[in-house]
Design an enzyme around this catalytic site. Structure first.
Site, mmCIF file in Angstrom:
data_model
loop_
_atom_site.group_PDB
_atom_site.id
_atom_site.type_symbol
_atom_site.label_atom_id
_atom_site.label_comp_id
_atom_site.label_asym_id
_atom_site.label_seq_id
_atom_site.Cartn_x
_atom_site.Cartn_y
_atom_site.Cartn_z
ATOM 1 N N GLY A 166 -3.227 1.611 4.867
ATOM 2 C CA GLY A 166 -1.939 1.577 4.179
ATOM 3 C C GLY A 166 -2.070 1.168 2.718
ATOM 4 O O GLY A 166 -1.411 1.724 1.834
ATOM 5 N N ASN B 13 7.700 -6.124 5.990
ATOM 6 C CA ASN B 13 6.724 -6.563 6.984
ATOM 7 C C ASN B 13 6.919 -7.993 7.448
ATOM 8 O O ASN B 13 6.391 -8.376 8.480
ATOM 9 C CB ASN B 13 5.294 -6.374 6.459
ATOM 10 C CG ASN B 13 5.101 -6.924 5.070
ATOM 11 O OD1 ASN B 13 5.888 -6.636 4.169
ATOM 12 N ND2 ASN B 13 4.079 -7.716 4.869
ATOM 13 N N GLN C 251 5.457 -0.202 8.030
ATOM 14 C CA GLN C 251 6.092 -0.950 9.124
ATOM 15 C C GLN C 251 7.203 -0.158 9.805
ATOM 16 O O GLN C 251 7.887 -0.691 10.679
ATOM 17 C CB GLN C 251 6.668 -2.264 8.572
ATOM 18 C CG GLN C 251 5.621 -3.240 8.088
ATOM 19 C CD GLN C 251 4.897 -3.945 9.223
ATOM 20 O OE1 GLN C 251 5.368 -3.949 10.369
ATOM 21 N NE2 GLN C 251 3.751 -4.533 8.933
ATOM 22 N N HIS D 208 -3.021 1.203 12.263
ATOM 23 C CA HIS D 208 -3.070 0.014 13.120
ATOM 24 C C HIS D 208 -1.708 -0.596 13.393
ATOM 25 O O HIS D 208 -1.583 -1.470 14.243
ATOM 26 C CB HIS D 208 -4.067 -1.020 12.569
ATOM 27 C CG HIS D 208 -3.660 -1.684 11.296
ATOM 28 N ND1 HIS D 208 -3.354 -3.012 11.219
ATOM 29 C CD2 HIS D 208 -3.521 -1.201 10.049
ATOM 30 C CE1 HIS D 208 -3.048 -3.322 9.976
ATOM 31 N NE2 HIS D 208 -3.155 -2.238 9.253
ATOM 32 N N THR E 4 -16.096 11.330 3.140
ATOM 33 C CA THR E 4 -16.120 11.931 4.476
ATOM 34 C C THR E 4 -15.048 11.299 5.357
ATOM 35 O O THR E 4 -14.922 10.071 5.399
ATOM 36 C CB THR E 4 -17.511 11.732 5.109
ATOM 37 O OG1 THR E 4 -18.471 12.301 4.220
ATOM 38 C CG2 THR E 4 -17.607 12.403 6.464
ATOM 39 N N CYS F 43 -2.706 -18.466 2.675
ATOM 40 C CA CYS F 43 -3.495 -19.626 2.283
ATOM 41 C C CYS F 43 -4.483 -19.188 1.218
ATOM 42 O O CYS F 43 -5.420 -18.450 1.520
ATOM 43 C CB CYS F 43 -4.227 -20.153 3.504
ATOM 44 S SG CYS F 43 -4.753 -21.831 3.329
HETATM 45 C C1 LIG Z 1 4.366 -3.089 4.588
HETATM 46 C C2 LIG Z 1 2.876 -2.987 4.528
HETATM 47 N N1 LIG Z 1 2.311 -2.252 3.559
HETATM 48 C C3 LIG Z 1 0.992 -2.113 3.463
HETATM 49 C C4 LIG Z 1 0.144 -2.721 4.348
HETATM 50 C C5 LIG Z 1 -1.336 -2.562 4.182
HETATM 51 O O1 LIG Z 1 -1.879 -1.748 5.163
HETATM 52 P P1 LIG Z 1 -3.460 -1.818 5.467
HETATM 53 O O2 LIG Z 1 -3.711 -3.186 6.020
HETATM 54 O O3 LIG Z 1 -3.685 -0.720 6.453
HETATM 55 O O4 LIG Z 1 -4.183 -1.573 4.209
HETATM 56 C C6 LIG Z 1 0.682 -3.510 5.383
HETATM 57 C C7 LIG Z 1 -0.210 -4.211 6.339
HETATM 58 O O5 LIG Z 1 0.082 -5.241 6.859
HETATM 59 C C8 LIG Z 1 2.088 -3.644 5.469
HETATM 60 O O6 LIG Z 1 2.660 -4.390 6.419
#
Ligand SMILES: Cc1ncc(COP(=O)(O)O)c(C=O)c1O
Length: 361
Positions: free
Chosen positions: A49, A129, A159, A181, A217, A305
């Site tokens: 992402g 998120n 999300q 994921h 790749t 943190c």
């Molecule tokens: C809203 C949002 N954007 C982007 C990401 C980043 O995705 P990735 O961990 O696959 O790089 C996350 C991952 O937690 C997310 O919750």
């Protein structure tokens, strides 16, 4: 599993093994496209992402530079977006970071009002998120395009998939980022939706894979798994929403009954069903997290943190949650594997853990 253990072809190779792998990649592209309402040619596979957000924001802004110099986002975005904007600012772009109301729901009119003739791109996430709030994406697109039809709209939809119905064309966005994921696929695989004819410059250069937009790749097992996971997530979205909403209601009611001063963060109704984010006065989120972890409950505090200092969540601060309350926040996420028994376990031990966390604060 076959892509990991039997079929090792490189999808860029012309021989039979390669062609088979290519078929696997294109099959996955079809599935991801169908899950988000796109056509397969509009899908660029990425390494997650973050990479999809970077490609959208940096790639489109750089490609369009010359038509303008201004880009807009909001203060409660994921750092994949915020830090890409910060990087653009360092490159001489003019950036606007809009405030977000306490509800955690962006006002489309406020976004439209910020758009100028020089605005190249607007990026507003589809679902936050941390607080799970669902954004009025199509209204935001309307407001932006009414102000400047040439401004592109990107949404970080990482999300959203599997949690709300996703249809990128109905939303009207030009770019949208996804991650495998978040729908039960593997980590390190994602996709960027690039509406056909939307100009984007590559961020990763090399062999010209993915129509030159993402060289390297392709991770065949990863994208194959993403394809299946996206398909299942989109198919089960309504059914899982109903189940998760019932669990969340039980969790919230139980927390409100036993910890009456717990405060909900973000709008309750305009959020994805599996998210509950609460602040518990007089506690440190990190302490609660550790106590919950010892009890076998995996939770998140929404705070990061960094170099030994516990910073309250930038999302909660952006929503105007006072610093002490933001520090004492917990994010419960209910998903595919969560059951009513799990909620009962949390509710049975949380009051005691809160008491301990308060004593330690
Ligand atoms: C809203 C949002 N954007 C982007 C990401 C980043 O995705 P990735 O961990 O696959 O790089 C996350 C991952 O937690 C997310 O919750």
């Amino acid at each position: 599993m076959a892509w990991l253990s039997e079929d090792f072809g490189n999808p860029s190779s012309v021989h039979g093994f390669g062609r088979k792998a290519r078929q696997g990649v294109e099959d996955a592209r079809d599935r991801v496209a169908a899950a988000i309402g796109a056509s397969p040619a509009e899908i660029v596979f990425t390494g997650g992402g973050t990479e999809a957000d970077n490609l959208a924001i940096k790639g489109a802004s750089h490609k369009l530079r010359g038509n303008g110099n201004h880009v807009i986002t909001t203060s409660f975005e994921h750092h994949a977006v915020l830090d890409s904007f910060e990087w653009l600012r360092g490159q001489g772009f003019e950036t606007t970071v809009l405030p977000v109301p306490e509800s955690g729901v962006v006002d489309p009119a406020a976004v439209g009002a910020a758009v100028q003739p020089s605005t190249l791109l607007v990026s507003v996430m589809a679902v936050n998120n941390e607080v799970g709030t669902v954004q009025p994406v199509s209204d935001i697109v309307h407001a932006v395009k009414a102000a400047n039809p040439n401004t592109l709209v990107h949404t970080d939809a990482v999300q959203a998939l599997g949690k709300i119905p996703v249809d990128v064309h109905a939303w009207g966005v030009d770019l949208a980022a996804f991650a495998a994921h978040k729908v039960g696929g593997p980590k390190g695989v994602g996709a960027l939706f690039v509406r056909s004819s939307v100009p984007v410059e590559a961020v990763i250069h090399g062999g010209g894979h993915e129509r030159g937009l993402r060289s390297g790749t392709i991770n065949v097992p990863g994208v194959a798994a993403f394809g299946i996971a996206a398909e299942v997530a989109a198919k089960e979205v309504h059914e899982s929403a109903e189940r998760l909403l019932a669990l969340r209601t039980k969790l919230l009611d139980g927390i409100s009954a036993t910890i009456p001063d717990a405060r909900l963060n973000g709008d309750l109704d305009r959020r994805v069903p599996g998210n509950l984010n609460v602040s518990i006065p007089g506690t440190e989120g990190e302490t609660l997290l550790l106590l919950l972890d010892q009890a076998g409950i995996a939770c998140s505090s929404g705070s990061a943190c960094q170099s030994g200092a516990v910073d309250p969540s930038h999302v909660l601060l952006a929503l105007g949650v006072p610093r002490e309350l933001a520090s004492g926040s917990l994010r419960f996420t209910l998903g595919r594997g969560s059951s009513e028994d799990d909620v009962d376990v949390v509710l049975s031990i949380l009051p005691e853990l809160v008491r301990k966390a308060r004593a330690a604060a």
